[in-house]
Design a protein around this motif. Structure first.
Motif, PDB file in Angstrom:
ATOM      1  N   VAL A  32      28.487  29.617  97.949  1.00 25.33           N
ATOM      2  CA  VAL A  32      28.061  28.331  97.391  1.00 25.33           C
ATOM      3  C   VAL A  32      26.639  28.394  96.844  1.00 25.33           C
ATOM      4  O   VAL A  32      25.761  28.942  97.479  1.00 25.33           O
ATOM      5  CB  VAL A  32      28.134  27.261  98.491  1.00 25.33           C
ATOM      6  CG1 VAL A  32      27.683  25.927  97.959  1.00 25.33           C
ATOM      7  CG2 VAL A  32      29.532  27.171  99.033  1.00 25.33           C
ATOM      8  N   GLU A  33      26.431  27.852  95.667  1.00 29.93           N
ATOM      9  CA  GLU A  33      25.093  27.685  95.107  1.00 29.93           C
ATOM     10  C   GLU A  33      24.932  26.241  94.644  1.00 29.93           C
ATOM     11  O   GLU A  33      25.884  25.653  94.163  1.00 29.93           O
ATOM     12  CB  GLU A  33      24.889  28.626  93.919  1.00 29.93           C
ATOM     13  CG  GLU A  33      25.091  30.098  94.212  1.00 29.93           C
ATOM     14  CD  GLU A  33      24.098  30.672  95.222  1.00 29.93           C
ATOM     15  OE1 GLU A  33      23.046  30.015  95.463  1.00 29.93           O
ATOM     16  OE2 GLU A  33      24.381  31.731  95.774  1.00 29.93           O
ATOM     17  N   PRO A  34      23.748  25.641  94.733  1.00 35.45           N
ATOM     18  CA  PRO A  34      22.590  26.174  95.434  1.00 35.45           C
ATOM     19  C   PRO A  34      22.783  26.071  96.947  1.00 35.45           C
ATOM     20  O   PRO A  34      23.184  25.032  97.458  1.00 35.45           O
ATOM     21  CB  PRO A  34      21.451  25.272  94.959  1.00 35.45           C
ATOM     22  CG  PRO A  34      22.112  23.993  94.562  1.00 35.45           C
ATOM     23  CD  PRO A  34      23.517  24.313  94.161  1.00 35.45           C
ATOM     24  N   PHE A  35      22.448  27.165  97.622  1.00 37.01           N
ATOM     25  CA  PHE A  35      22.742  27.230  99.050  1.00 37.01           C
ATOM     26  C   PHE A  35      22.006  26.160  99.857  1.00 37.01           C
ATOM     27  O   PHE A  35      22.607  25.486 100.690  1.00 37.01           O
ATOM     28  CB  PHE A  35      22.409  28.627  99.579  1.00 37.01           C
ATOM     29  CG  PHE A  35      22.557  28.740 101.070  1.00 37.01           C
ATOM     30  CD1 PHE A  35      23.785  28.533 101.667  1.00 37.01           C
ATOM     31  CD2 PHE A  35      21.463  29.031 101.870  1.00 37.01           C
ATOM     32  CE1 PHE A  35      23.928  28.626 103.048  1.00 37.01           C
ATOM     33  CE2 PHE A  35      21.603  29.122 103.249  1.00 37.01           C
ATOM     34  CZ  PHE A  35      22.832  28.919 103.831  1.00 37.01           C
ATOM     35  N   ALA A  36      20.698  25.991  99.600  1.00 38.37           N
ATOM     36  CA  ALA A  36      19.901  25.087 100.441  1.00 38.37           C
ATOM     37  C   ALA A  36      20.482  23.672 100.442  1.00 38.37           C
ATOM     38  O   ALA A  36      20.613  23.055 101.508  1.00 38.37           O
ATOM     39  CB  ALA A  36      18.450  25.072  99.969  1.00 38.37           C
ATOM     40  N   ASP A  37      20.860  23.165  99.273  1.00 37.76           N
ATOM     41  CA  ASP A  37      21.372  21.791  99.213  1.00 37.76           C
ATOM     42  C   ASP A  37      22.680  21.637  99.983  1.00 37.76           C
ATOM     43  O   ASP A  37      22.893  20.676 100.715  1.00 37.76           O
ATOM     44  CB  ASP A  37      21.620  21.388  97.747  1.00 37.76           C
ATOM     45  CG  ASP A  37      20.301  21.266  96.994  1.00 37.76           C
ATOM     46  OD1 ASP A  37      19.247  21.269  97.663  1.00 37.76           O
ATOM     47  OD2 ASP A  37      20.332  21.195  95.757  1.00 37.76           O
ATOM     48  N   THR A  38      23.573  22.613  99.788  1.00 42.97           N
ATOM     49  CA  THR A  38      24.875  22.533 100.454  1.00 42.97           C
ATOM     50  C   THR A  38      24.713  22.688 101.956  1.00 42.97           C
ATOM     51  O   THR A  38      25.350  21.986 102.744  1.00 42.97           O
ATOM     52  CB  THR A  38      25.804  23.644  99.935  1.00 42.97           C
ATOM     53  OG1 THR A  38      25.366  24.047  98.669  1.00 42.97           O
ATOM     54  CG2 THR A  38      27.220  23.168  99.865  1.00 42.97           C
ATOM     55  N   PHE A  39      23.849  23.628 102.335  1.00 48.43           N
ATOM     56  CA  PHE A  39      23.582  23.835 103.765  1.00 48.43           C
ATOM     57  C   PHE A  39      23.054  22.547 104.386  1.00 48.43           C
ATOM     58  O   PHE A  39      23.541  22.097 105.427  1.00 48.43           O
ATOM     59  CB  PHE A  39      22.566  24.972 103.970  1.00 48.43           C
ATOM     60  CG  PHE A  39      22.186  25.156 105.401  1.00 48.43           C
ATOM     61  CD1 PHE A  39      22.909  26.000 106.221  1.00 48.43           C
ATOM     62  CD2 PHE A  39      21.122  24.446 105.954  1.00 48.43           C
ATOM     63  CE1 PHE A  39      22.578  26.135 107.558  1.00 48.43           C
ATOM     64  CE2 PHE A  39      20.787  24.581 107.289  1.00 48.43           C
ATOM     65  CZ  PHE A  39      21.513  25.431 108.094  1.00 48.43           C
ATOM     66  N   LEU A  51      29.462  13.748 106.966  1.00 48.28           N
ATOM     67  CA  LEU A  51      30.151  15.038 107.098  1.00 48.28           C
ATOM     68  C   LEU A  51      31.229  15.182 106.013  1.00 48.28           C
ATOM     69  O   LEU A  51      31.309  16.203 105.329  1.00 48.28           O
ATOM     70  CB  LEU A  51      30.781  15.176 108.487  1.00 48.28           C
ATOM     71  CG  LEU A  51      31.602  16.444 108.707  1.00 48.28           C
ATOM     72  CD1 LEU A  51      30.713  17.686 108.679  1.00 48.28           C
ATOM     73  CD2 LEU A  51      32.360  16.397 110.030  1.00 48.28           C
ATOM     74  N   LEU A  52      32.036  14.132 105.838  1.00 44.15           N
ATOM     75  CA  LEU A  52      33.108  14.203 104.834  1.00 44.15           C
ATOM     76  C   LEU A  52      32.527  14.368 103.434  1.00 44.15           C
ATOM     77  O   LEU A  52      33.049  15.131 102.623  1.00 44.15           O
ATOM     78  CB  LEU A  52      33.980  12.944 104.910  1.00 44.15           C
ATOM     79  CG  LEU A  52      34.851  12.859 106.162  1.00 44.15           C
ATOM     80  CD1 LEU A  52      35.411  11.456 106.323  1.00 44.15           C
ATOM     81  CD2 LEU A  52      35.986  13.875 106.106  1.00 44.15           C
ATOM     82  N   GLU A  53      31.432  13.672 103.155  1.00 42.08           N
ATOM     83  CA  GLU A  53      30.815  13.794 101.829  1.00 42.08           C
ATOM     84  C   GLU A  53      30.286  15.207 101.607  1.00 42.08           C
ATOM     85  O   GLU A  53      30.313  15.722 100.486  1.00 42.08           O
ATOM     86  CB  GLU A  53      29.706  12.740 101.667  1.00 42.08           C
ATOM     87  CG  GLU A  53      30.282  11.344 101.465  1.00 42.08           C
ATOM     88  CD  GLU A  53      29.240  10.230 101.550  1.00 42.08           C
ATOM     89  OE1 GLU A  53      29.606   9.073 101.252  1.00 42.08           O
ATOM     90  OE2 GLU A  53      28.081  10.497 101.934  1.00 42.08           O
ATOM     91  N   ALA A  54      29.814  15.848 102.682  1.00 44.60           N
ATOM     92  CA  ALA A  54      29.355  17.237 102.552  1.00 44.60           C
ATOM     93  C   ALA A  54      30.538  18.166 102.289  1.00 44.60           C
ATOM     94  O   ALA A  54      30.467  19.074 101.456  1.00 44.60           O
ATOM     95  CB  ALA A  54      28.607  17.660 103.816  1.00 44.60           C
ATOM     96  N   ILE A  55      31.664  17.917 102.990  1.00 44.85           N
ATOM     97  CA  ILE A  55      32.835  18.796 102.858  1.00 44.85           C
ATOM     98  C   ILE A  55      33.381  18.773 101.428  1.00 44.85           C
ATOM     99  O   ILE A  55      33.896  19.774 100.938  1.00 44.85           O
ATOM    100  CB  ILE A  55      33.927  18.392 103.885  1.00 44.85           C
ATOM    101  CG1 ILE A  55      33.427  18.614 105.312  1.00 44.85           C
ATOM    102  CG2 ILE A  55      35.211  19.188 103.666  1.00 44.85           C
ATOM    103  CD1 ILE A  55      34.356  18.078 106.394  1.00 44.85           C
TER     104      ILE A  55
END
Ligand SMILES: [Zn+2]
Length: 390
Positions: A32-39, A51-55
């Motif tokens: 996944v990119e950008p990693f920091a935002d997704t992390f 959590l669901l919005e992140a998934i």
């Protein structure tokens, strides 16, 4: 982006996260990119809705059709039949709150969490949101429905959040109090016959609502079961270790806290229905123990295996020997190990770890560019504003 929906499995009484994805999503190894935002979106999510919005923007946790003998990939027609036939039932608010409960580092704002749980049910419950209707107009040849246990996601979120907080304390916080500042409590456990640092860590599926007392299936949280190695002590206590021979393990609340009485009471606190992560203390000091805990988590991520023993962790990439790479590289075969790897081996010149000024979760921050980040999310910035004006 593939919207994540919730459903409650009639068989296990636990929730699953459903996503309709193209066939290619199941095969590609994705980073996944950008990693920091997704992390940050995943590791700092403070309630079920976040959590669901992140998934929505994340890859599959594991690129396999099953884990722990539980199916994770369905055809569109099979998914319609599951929803229509009631095997995938509407979400249950109370169980959902337990399953999506995150551990230390998350502020105890009951009202906020209840509101978020209700919003998650309104917007993301597969039945309420009309997922069947969407599936009926989906091209059957190109799409699949992925069903991942919500507890697998909560586990991933807790592992990443905890590791990030420990790394922050070790490198830029207060290493001498790394564990207590992360939320661990120090105590003597008579049951474990050891001094331990303990922290609530995962929902104990033994307490799933609506299941018969003796019929609880053994393995309801496949990712945790696969990542940890169960060891039975002489007295019958089950310890789930991250790494063999290292005193970092997961046990039930009564074992961790010596409090057995309330198991048979009808009303229990969330904490009593948790597994606890314990670190045995033999006088090493908190900095050393925090490092051992991160090491044990890394070891479990590296060694993650699928049902047929296939490698889902990370391994040395032999190609990097011959393609002119300046250093060995490692292939990561699934999302959680990939995220653990990139969190630990991040480029410390460009990516630091800081603590959100509102919720206390650790977040990745880029160093040297622009204004330093203070909050992990817009939601936390707003919550902070509200609490300051009250
Ligand atoms: Zn925050």
């Amino acid at each position: 982006m593939y919207e994540a929906y919730l459903t409650c499995s009639k068989r296990t009484g636990l929730h699953k996260v459903l996503r309709v994805v193209p066939a290619t999503y199941l095969e590609e190894e994705r980073s996944v990119e950008p990693f920091a935002d997704t992390f940050n979106a995943l590791a700092t999510s403070n309630n079920a809705l976040e959590l669901l919005e992140a998934i929505d923007s994340l890859p599959l946790l594991v690129p396999t059709e099953r884990l722990g003998n539980e199916r994770r990939v369905y055809t569109v027609d099979e998914a319609i039949a599951m929803l229509d036939g009631g095997k995938w039932a509407p979400s249950r608010p109370e169980t959902l709150e337990y399953e999506a409960h995150f551990d230390a580092g998350v502020p105890d704002e009951d009202d906020n969490r209840k509101r978020a749980t209700n919003a998650a049910l309104r917007r993301r419950d597969a039945q309420a949101a009309g997922l069947v209707g969407l599936l009926r107009i989906t091209d059957r040849r190109g799409a699949y429905v992925v069903a991942e246990p919500l507890l697998d996601w909560t586990f991933a979120r807790n592992v990443l959040g905890l590791t990030a907080r420990l790394l922050y304390q070790i490198s830029s916080g207060d290493p001498g109090e790394a564990l207590t500042r992360t939320g661990f409590v120090h105590d003597r456990s008579r049951t474990l016959k050891a001094d331990v640092y303990r922290i609530p860590f995962a929902f104990n599926t033994y307490f799933t609502q609506g299941l018969g007392f003796f019929t609880v299936p053994d393995k309801l949280n496949p990712l945790m079961e696969k990542a940890l190695k169960v060891e039975k002590t002489k007295t019958g206590t089950a310890k789930r270790r991250f790494e063999e021979g290292v005193g970092v393990y997961v046990v039930t609340a009564p074992v961790a806290t010596d409090e057995y009485n309330s198991i048979f009471q009808s009303k229990m606190s969330i904490a009593e229905k948790r597994y606890y992560l314990c670190i045995e203390d033999h006088g090493e000091g908190q900095e050393q123990l925090a490092k051992e805990c991160v090491g044990a988590i890394a070891s479990a991520a590296m060694d993650l295996k699928g049902d047929d023993g296939e490698n889902l962790g990370w391994e040395f990439d032999a190609q990097s020997l011959v393609d002119g790479s300046p250093a060995p590289s490692f292939s990561r075969h699934s999302m959680l190990p990939d995220f653990v790897y990139r969190l630990i081996y991040r480029s410390s010149q460009s990516e630091g770890i800081d603590i959100c000024a509102h919720c206390g979760n650790a977040m990745l921050v880029s160093q040297g560019r622009g204004k330093p980040r203070i909050f992990c999310s817009d939601a936390c910035r707003m919550r902070h504003k509200r609490s300051a004006s009250e």
